[in-house]
Design an enzyme around this catalytic site. Structure first.
Site, PDB file in Angstrom:
ATOM      1  N   LEU A  36       0.578  -1.193  -0.071  1.00  0.00           N
ATOM      2  CA  LEU A  36      -0.082  -0.025  -0.041  1.00  0.00           C
ATOM      3  C   LEU A  36       0.818   1.248   0.032  1.00  0.00           C
ATOM      4  CD1 LEU A  36      -3.016  -1.016   2.326  1.00  0.00           C
ATOM      5  CD2 LEU A  36      -2.932  -1.094   0.024  1.00  0.00           C
ATOM      6  N   SER A 127       8.179  -2.222 -19.578  1.00  0.00           N
ATOM      7  CA  SER A 127       7.741  -1.053 -20.052  1.00  0.00           C
ATOM      8  C   SER A 127       8.444  -0.759 -21.417  1.00  0.00           C
ATOM      9  CB  SER A 127       8.348   0.265 -19.179  1.00  0.00           C
ATOM     10  OG  SER A 127       8.290   1.330 -19.696  1.00  0.00           O
ATOM     11  N   TYR A 152      14.759   4.040 -12.862  1.00  0.00           N
ATOM     12  CA  TYR A 152      13.462   3.123 -13.248  1.00  0.00           C
ATOM     13  C   TYR A 152      13.599   2.294 -14.370  1.00  0.00           C
ATOM     14  CZ  TYR A 152       8.728   2.146 -14.680  1.00  0.00           C
ATOM     15  OH  TYR A 152       7.779   1.545 -15.294  1.00  0.00           O
ATOM     16  N   LYS A 156      13.750  -1.933 -15.094  1.00  0.00           N
ATOM     17  CA  LYS A 156      13.156  -2.774 -15.662  1.00  0.00           C
ATOM     18  C   LYS A 156      14.165  -3.608 -16.596  1.00  0.00           C
ATOM     19  CE  LYS A 156       8.846  -1.723 -14.190  1.00  0.00           C
ATOM     20  NZ  LYS A 156       8.332  -2.654 -13.344  1.00  0.00           N
TER      21      LYS A 156
HETATM   22  P1  NAD Z   1       1.005   1.766  -9.029  1.00  0.00           P
HETATM   23  O1  NAD Z   1       1.956   2.391  -8.200  1.00  0.00           O
HETATM   24  O2  NAD Z   1      -0.336   2.063  -9.137  1.00  0.00           O
HETATM   25  O3  NAD Z   1       0.967   0.267  -8.725  1.00  0.00           O
HETATM   26  C1  NAD Z   1       2.053  -0.283  -8.046  1.00  0.00           C
HETATM   27  C2  NAD Z   1       1.566  -1.187  -6.857  1.00  0.00           C
HETATM   28  O4  NAD Z   1       2.722  -1.934  -5.894  1.00  0.00           O
HETATM   29  C3  NAD Z   1       0.960  -0.270  -5.909  1.00  0.00           C
HETATM   30  O5  NAD Z   1      -0.047  -0.867  -5.490  1.00  0.00           O
HETATM   31  C4  NAD Z   1       1.998  -0.197  -4.753  1.00  0.00           C
HETATM   32  O6  NAD Z   1       1.531   0.142  -3.428  1.00  0.00           O
HETATM   33  C5  NAD Z   1       2.577  -1.531  -4.715  1.00  0.00           C
HETATM   34  N1  NAD Z   1       4.023  -1.649  -4.240  1.00  0.00           N
HETATM   35  C6  NAD Z   1       5.339  -0.860  -4.339  1.00  0.00           C
HETATM   36  N2  NAD Z   1       6.142  -1.411  -3.730  1.00  0.00           N
HETATM   37  C7  NAD Z   1       5.921  -2.566  -3.197  1.00  0.00           C
HETATM   38  C8  NAD Z   1       6.703  -3.536  -2.445  1.00  0.00           C
HETATM   39  N3  NAD Z   1       7.780  -3.501  -1.969  1.00  0.00           N
HETATM   40  N4  NAD Z   1       5.832  -4.600  -1.906  1.00  0.00           N
HETATM   41  C9  NAD Z   1       4.508  -4.797  -2.204  1.00  0.00           C
HETATM   42  N5  NAD Z   1       3.948  -3.713  -2.855  1.00  0.00           N
HETATM   43  C10 NAD Z   1       4.296  -2.722  -3.384  1.00  0.00           C
HETATM   44  O7  NAD Z   1       1.622   1.297 -10.637  1.00  0.00           O
HETATM   45  P2  NAD Z   1       0.704   0.997 -11.934  1.00  0.00           P
HETATM   46  O8  NAD Z   1       0.802   2.127 -12.852  1.00  0.00           O
HETATM   47  O9  NAD Z   1      -0.261   0.112 -11.724  1.00  0.00           O
HETATM   48  O10 NAD Z   1       2.256   0.168 -12.579  1.00  0.00           O
HETATM   49  C11 NAD Z   1       2.290  -1.108 -12.125  1.00  0.00           C
HETATM   50  C12 NAD Z   1       3.581  -1.889 -12.862  1.00  0.00           C
HETATM   51  O11 NAD Z   1       3.434  -1.569 -14.113  1.00  0.00           O
HETATM   52  C13 NAD Z   1       4.722  -1.311 -12.049  1.00  0.00           C
HETATM   53  O12 NAD Z   1       5.837  -2.261 -12.168  1.00  0.00           O
HETATM   54  C14 NAD Z   1       5.004  -0.252 -13.266  1.00  0.00           C
HETATM   55  O13 NAD Z   1       6.534   0.276 -13.262  1.00  0.00           O
HETATM   56  C15 NAD Z   1       4.645  -0.914 -14.434  1.00  0.00           C
HETATM   57  N6  NAD Z   1       4.452  -0.069 -15.688  1.00  0.00           N
HETATM   58  C16 NAD Z   1       3.683   0.831 -15.565  1.00  0.00           C
HETATM   59  C17 NAD Z   1       3.210   1.824 -16.405  1.00  0.00           C
HETATM   60  C18 NAD Z   1       2.427   3.020 -16.497  1.00  0.00           C
HETATM   61  O14 NAD Z   1       2.468   3.936 -17.229  1.00  0.00           O
HETATM   62  N7  NAD Z   1       1.493   2.945 -15.444  1.00  0.00           N
HETATM   63  C19 NAD Z   1       4.030   1.674 -17.705  1.00  0.00           C
HETATM   64  C20 NAD Z   1       4.944   0.771 -17.813  1.00  0.00           C
HETATM   65  C21 NAD Z   1       5.109  -0.206 -16.932  1.00  0.00           C
HETATM   66  C1  UD1 Z   2       6.742   8.067 -18.853  1.00  0.00           C
HETATM   67  C2  UD1 Z   2       8.029   7.680 -18.446  1.00  0.00           C
HETATM   68  C3  UD1 Z   2       8.305   6.108 -18.584  1.00  0.00           C
HETATM   69  C4  UD1 Z   2       7.199   5.374 -17.894  1.00  0.00           C
HETATM   70  C5  UD1 Z   2       5.931   6.048 -18.203  1.00  0.00           C
HETATM   71  C6  UD1 Z   2       4.767   5.234 -17.308  1.00  0.00           C
HETATM   72  C7  UD1 Z   2       9.736   9.436 -18.743  1.00  0.00           C
HETATM   73  C8  UD1 Z   2      10.748  10.108 -19.389  1.00  0.00           C
HETATM   74  N1  UD1 Z   2       9.005   8.347 -19.063  1.00  0.00           N
HETATM   75  O1  UD1 Z   2       6.390   7.897 -19.921  1.00  0.00           O
HETATM   76  O2  UD1 Z   2       9.480   5.514 -18.311  1.00  0.00           O
HETATM   77  O3  UD1 Z   2       7.453   3.951 -18.233  1.00  0.00           O
HETATM   78  O4  UD1 Z   2       5.854   7.295 -17.830  1.00  0.00           O
HETATM   79  O5  UD1 Z   2       4.874   5.505 -16.034  1.00  0.00           O
HETATM   80  O6  UD1 Z   2       9.229   9.866 -17.580  1.00  0.00           O
HETATM   81  N2  UD1 Z   2       3.628  15.663 -20.554  1.00  0.00           N
HETATM   82  C9  UD1 Z   2       3.469  17.042 -20.625  1.00  0.00           C
HETATM   83  N3  UD1 Z   2       3.085  17.464 -19.370  1.00  0.00           N
HETATM   84  C10 UD1 Z   2       2.863  16.777 -18.230  1.00  0.00           C
HETATM   85  C11 UD1 Z   2       3.132  15.560 -18.294  1.00  0.00           C
HETATM   86  C12 UD1 Z   2       3.497  14.938 -19.451  1.00  0.00           C
HETATM   87  O7  UD1 Z   2       3.613  17.745 -21.593  1.00  0.00           O
HETATM   88  O8  UD1 Z   2       2.560  17.579 -17.384  1.00  0.00           O
HETATM   89  C13 UD1 Z   2       4.135  14.989 -21.908  1.00  0.00           C
HETATM   90  C14 UD1 Z   2       5.593  14.569 -21.936  1.00  0.00           C
HETATM   91  O9  UD1 Z   2       6.602  15.225 -22.057  1.00  0.00           O
HETATM   92  C15 UD1 Z   2       5.235  13.156 -22.737  1.00  0.00           C
HETATM   93  C16 UD1 Z   2       4.007  12.912 -22.749  1.00  0.00           C
HETATM   94  O10 UD1 Z   2       3.248  13.971 -22.193  1.00  0.00           O
HETATM   95  O11 UD1 Z   2       5.546  13.867 -23.951  1.00  0.00           O
HETATM   96  C17 UD1 Z   2       3.562  11.718 -22.199  1.00  0.00           C
HETATM   97  O12 UD1 Z   2       4.246  11.823 -20.689  1.00  0.00           O
HETATM   98  P1  UD1 Z   2       4.016  10.690 -19.683  1.00  0.00           P
HETATM   99  O13 UD1 Z   2       2.536  10.588 -19.176  1.00  0.00           O
HETATM  100  O14 UD1 Z   2       4.838  11.110 -18.227  1.00  0.00           O
HETATM  101  O15 UD1 Z   2       4.410   9.402 -20.297  1.00  0.00           O
HETATM  102  P2  UD1 Z   2       6.011   9.049 -20.673  1.00  0.00           P
HETATM  103  O16 UD1 Z   2       7.081  10.091 -20.767  1.00  0.00           O
HETATM  104  O17 UD1 Z   2       6.090   8.492 -22.158  1.00  0.00           O
END
Ligand code: NAD
Ligand code: UD1
Length: 352
Positions: A36, A127, A152, A156
């Site tokens: 959490l 990712s 980060y 991955k």
């Molecule tokens: P999120 O932060 O909403 O979910 C991650 C969950 O992991 C949270 O509920 C957090 O409480 C839990 N957590 C963190 N550390 C922990 C630990 N040590 N032990 C147990 N639970 C733990 O993020 P999300 O957007 O749902 O992402 C989920 C996964 O997908 C992550 O691994 C993230 O890196 C990956 N991912 C997300 C995106 C994105 O854009 N959201 C993109 C690419 C990859």
């Molecule tokens: C980001 C991370 C990526 C991660 C992903 C999901 C970076 C460089 N990359 O992706 O590693 O896997 O989030 O967590 O941080 N933008 C704005 N204004 C804002 C926010 C974003 O202009 O306030 C733009 C960014 O410059 C980007 C696009 O929106 O061009 C998407 O941004 P974002 O949602 O953060 O995703 P990524 O950068 O693609």
């Protein structure tokens, strides 16, 4: 009914909660392990309410080996979907040890516990960032991982490499590396969604908070990229499509080896296209200003999603308007995320 239960680490988080719901609706029994740190128990309460089925929630940490051993001892786990991790790119630069500890050490501890328990089916949240800055678009799974520019992304990449080595060392493992592009959207009920703590780093949560009046103005990072309108282009996909991709990936796991899939739509959209679509659907203005480029951003990338389509029978089905309408419904109905309705009861919750 499928054999055994599915362990979902990070199942209270954004993608994990939607996936847990889809699993419950598909008939799976689910055990969620989450500490959490970036989630609310309220999300899981709502998941069970929508599904009309219950799950087992264990409040615990993936780095806690004793907790994992006890979990595998008490539950007949068929496969693990591993979402738990830290995901803020900027924070990872400031706190690299915390990111390597949770994302790398946590994943390895989980695999060690799985190995001891004889559980060898694993789905990992990777990712698109692992392709690195030099890969040509669209990204294809046949391309090798590129260099990463922040802890980060490196975490991955390191876990992907560790899992590849593990699979090569022991033919019992079956691992799906799912490379997500940009998940957005929310469950259509408006009861589940993304609830970032503090100022959102990602685009859609920021736009949604401007629309609902929590923030005054969006800052668009860079309008001088070599793209059609000068702003960055990304492959945004609906979180429900992404959740369904995990269920499809489970179907692939009887096959040993490593299975790498892009989960994206194959279509790129610019920041300004997202702003315009949000204004149209929410009927609210989204004031914005241009600012310099954000460090580490790439101009444009999107997926080649064909491998997932061919091998998993999975395809992103929901379009841009649906993604935005669902994001907006969630934000409108929960302007402060889950925090207004946090359920403080610990009834039925195990801790370790
Ligand atoms: P999120 O932060 O909403 O979910 C991650 C969950 O992991 C949270 O509920 C957090 O409480 C839990 N957590 C963190 N550390 C922990 C630990 N040590 N032990 C147990 N639970 C733990 O993020 P999300 O957007 O749902 O992402 C989920 C996964 O997908 C992550 O691994 C993230 O890196 C990956 N991912 C997300 C995106 C994105 O854009 N959201 C993109 C690419 C990859
Ligand atoms: C980001 C991370 C990526 C991660 C992903 C999901 C970076 C460089 N990359 O992706 O590693 O896997 O989030 O967590 O941080 N933008 C704005 N204004 C804002 C926010 C974003 O202009 O306030 C733009 C960014 O410059 C980007 C696009 O929106 O061009 C998407 O941004 P974002 O949602 O953060 O995703 P990524 O950068 O693609």
């Amino acid at each position: 009914m499928q054999q055994g239960k599915i362990l979902v680490t990070g199942g209270a988080g954004y993608i994990g909660s939607h996936t847990t719901l889809v699993l419950l609706e598909a008939g799976y029994e689910v055990v969620v392990l989450d500490n959490l740190v970036n989630a609310s128990q309220e999300a899981l309460r709502r998941v069970q309410d929508i599904a009309g089925r219950s799950l087992t929630f264990i409040e615990g940490d993936i780095r806690n080996r004793a907790c994992l051993d006890q979990l595998f001892d008490e539950h007949d786990i068929h496969a693990v979907i591993h979402f738990a991790g830290l995901k803020a790119v900027g924070e990872s630069v400031a706190r690299p040890l915390a990111y390597y500890d949770t994302n790398v050490n946590g994943s390895l501890t989980l695999c060690q516990a799985m190995q001891q328990a004889g559980v060898f089916r694993f789905v990992f949240s990777s990712s698109a960032t692992v392709y690195g800055p030099d890969a040509p678009v669209p990204y294809r799974e046949t391309m090798s991982r590129g260099r990463t520019s922040n802890p980060y992304g490196t975490s991955k990449s390191m876990v992907e490499q560790s899992l590849e080595d593990l699979v090569h060392s022991d033919g019992r493992w079956s691992v799906a590396l799912l490379r997500y592009f940009n998940p957005i959207g929310a469950h259509p009920s408006g009861r589940l969604g993304e609830d970032p703590q503090g100022i959102p780093n990602n685009l859609l949560p920021f736009i949604a908070q401007v629309a609902v009046g929590r923030r005054q103005m969006l800052t668009v990072f860079g309008n001088d990229y070599a793209t059609e309108d000068g702003t960055c282009v990304r492959d945004y996909l609906h979180v429900m499509d992404l959740a369904e991709g995990h269920v499809s990936a489970l179907g692939r796991l009887p096959l040993p080896g490593i299975h790498v899939y892009n989960l994206g739509t194959g279509q790129g959209l610019s920041v300004l296209q997202m702003v315009e679509a949000f204004e149209r659907i929410s009927e609210r203005p989204i004031p914005y200003q241009f600012a310099p480029r954000r460090k580490g951003d790439l101009a444009a990338f999107w997926a080649d999603p064909h491998k997932a389509e061919q091998e998993l029978g999975w395809q992103a089905r929901r379009g841009l308007d649906e993604m935005i309408a669902d994001t907006w419904r969630w934000q409108r109905q929960n302007p402060r995320g889950y925090c207004s309705e946090i359920n403080t009861t610990t009834q039925g919750i195990s801790q370790c």
